[in-house]
Scaffold this motif. Sequence first.
Motif, mmCIF file in Angstrom:
data_model
loop_
_atom_site.group_PDB
_atom_site.id
_atom_site.type_symbol
_atom_site.label_atom_id
_atom_site.label_comp_id
_atom_site.label_asym_id
_atom_site.label_seq_id
_atom_site.Cartn_x
_atom_site.Cartn_y
_atom_site.Cartn_z
ATOM 1 N N ASN A 295 2.526 6.739 2.064
ATOM 2 C CA ASN A 295 3.701 7.458 1.695
ATOM 3 C C ASN A 295 3.603 8.441 0.652
ATOM 4 O O ASN A 295 3.037 8.569 -0.496
ATOM 5 N N PRO A 296 3.723 9.761 1.046
ATOM 6 C CA PRO A 296 3.396 10.833 0.337
ATOM 7 C C PRO A 296 4.284 11.008 -0.853
ATOM 8 O O PRO A 296 3.986 11.659 -1.899
ATOM 9 N N ALA A 297 5.509 10.189 -0.956
ATOM 10 C CA ALA A 297 6.240 10.085 -2.377
ATOM 11 C C ALA A 297 5.733 9.697 -3.608
ATOM 12 O O ALA A 297 5.954 9.928 -4.637
ATOM 13 N N ALA A 298 4.529 8.764 -3.084
ATOM 14 C CA ALA A 298 3.756 8.058 -4.322
ATOM 15 C C ALA A 298 2.881 8.984 -4.940
ATOM 16 O O ALA A 298 2.610 8.657 -6.036
ATOM 17 N N MET A 299 2.838 10.235 -4.390
ATOM 18 C CA MET A 299 1.779 10.999 -5.077
ATOM 19 C C MET A 299 2.450 11.491 -6.668
ATOM 20 O O MET A 299 1.717 11.880 -7.470
ATOM 21 N N ALA A 300 3.620 11.174 -6.834
ATOM 22 C CA ALA A 300 4.364 11.548 -7.950
ATOM 23 C C ALA A 300 4.019 10.648 -9.087
ATOM 24 O O ALA A 300 4.336 10.861 -10.224
ATOM 25 N N ASP B 46 0.863 -1.325 0.040
ATOM 26 C CA ASP B 46 -0.118 0.029 0.053
ATOM 27 C C ASP B 46 0.871 1.309 0.116
ATOM 28 O O ASP B 46 0.239 2.512 -0.223
ATOM 29 N N ALA B 47 2.193 1.268 0.301
ATOM 30 C CA ALA B 47 2.882 2.618 0.176
ATOM 31 C C ALA B 47 3.493 2.605 -0.968
ATOM 32 O O ALA B 47 4.275 3.806 -1.263
ATOM 33 N N VAL B 48 3.116 2.030 -2.100
ATOM 34 C CA VAL B 48 3.901 2.230 -3.386
ATOM 35 C C VAL B 48 2.737 1.836 -4.742
ATOM 36 O O VAL B 48 2.998 2.322 -5.675
#
Length: 412
Positions: free
Chosen positions: A55-60, A42-44
């Motif tokens: 994971n906020p980085a996955a907004m990219a 779920d974090a990716v």
Amino acid sequence: MKYFNKTILAVAITAASSQAMAAGFQLNSQSATGIGRAFAGDAVIADNASVLARNPAAMALFDDKALSVGMTYADVTAEINDASLSTRNPVTGQPMAVEYGSLDNAAEGKIIPNAFYIQPINDTFAFGLGAFSNYGTGTDTADLTAGRGLSPIDLIGKTEVTTVNFNASISARINEHWSVGAGVDVIYGEGVLTRGDKKVVDVEADGVGFGGIVGVTYELNANNRFGLSYRFSPDMKVEGTLKKLQIPGKPLADHDELTVPMADIAQFAGFHQLTEQFALSYTAQWTKWSNFTSVDLHGPDEVLKEYQWKDSWFLSVGGTYTLNDQWTLRAGYAYDQGVVDDIQSISIPDSDRQWVAIGATYHLSNKSAVDFGFAHVMGEETRITEKSLFGELSAVTNTGANYFSVQYSYNF
């Protein structure tokens, strides 16, 4: 001036139990898609905006604006068997035991909502907002000792703890492989406690804390990617009001604030599209429950209640199968490690747990979808003992739960 019985208010705020159905009083319920695969990957995975909770980085990974709203109903069961209090006869002073028998279900069902929105700003940056919960519980053990002349009212009764996490995050794409993200959490928590069948104790308390999250994603290629995040949880400062107290001979403390340490959460996730139809995902989540050593008065170095929990792991693996243009199916399994070490509590009958989960997505169009998730959570039978103001309480506990979740997602 607000007054607290120290032992009782410590229980009021932190007697969050395994009824939350994750280690300690942690919740894993942030999305229907996550529940349907036991939160594996779920974090990716980033199949909808709820990835913001992990994971906020996955907004990219999003090219368009995305919205997800949903709710989860946690149908929880908690059995308490062979409960008894080892104490002394108030007249003769001789040792005695008071038997309370069993309680079929001490848990309360919970509705847990969530909402997420992701807004790409340009090819590099994205912004997101989320509202969800990472911690909470609800128990009622009052029927166990109802009508008994002598009972441990500092341990037996109704407890409810609710938290809401409001998150604002930003992500940045570094290149075709790497993305990073960070966010700020504003956490509101409240607790309600009654103790005794005549409400000899009636407490309400609440507080606000600030935390944050950082994350990174690595895209090996279009079909393989990894995510890593770390959530910094605050030490909550909690204020409350003691509405009623009728325990003769128990001193009051002139403090109106407690410090409740919350647990940091780290997780690593992977996603692999193995064939055109099938994808494998997995998660290793570590929660720093060793930070939850005790509940303290704010100001003086005075410990109210010892916990001395241990760090725990949540390990899951799942699969996603694209059946056709309308239906996507998923399933998962998880092992959730308990947190209680040497100090036990009837309000926290924690144990290792296993999850078995299934889910599905129905695509209404190429922009909108409805997600469904179901998870069956199985705990272990555990014998516990806990010190009371009135003796020592012992019991055998067994917990379980069924999660039912639905979610609507839309890409603009």
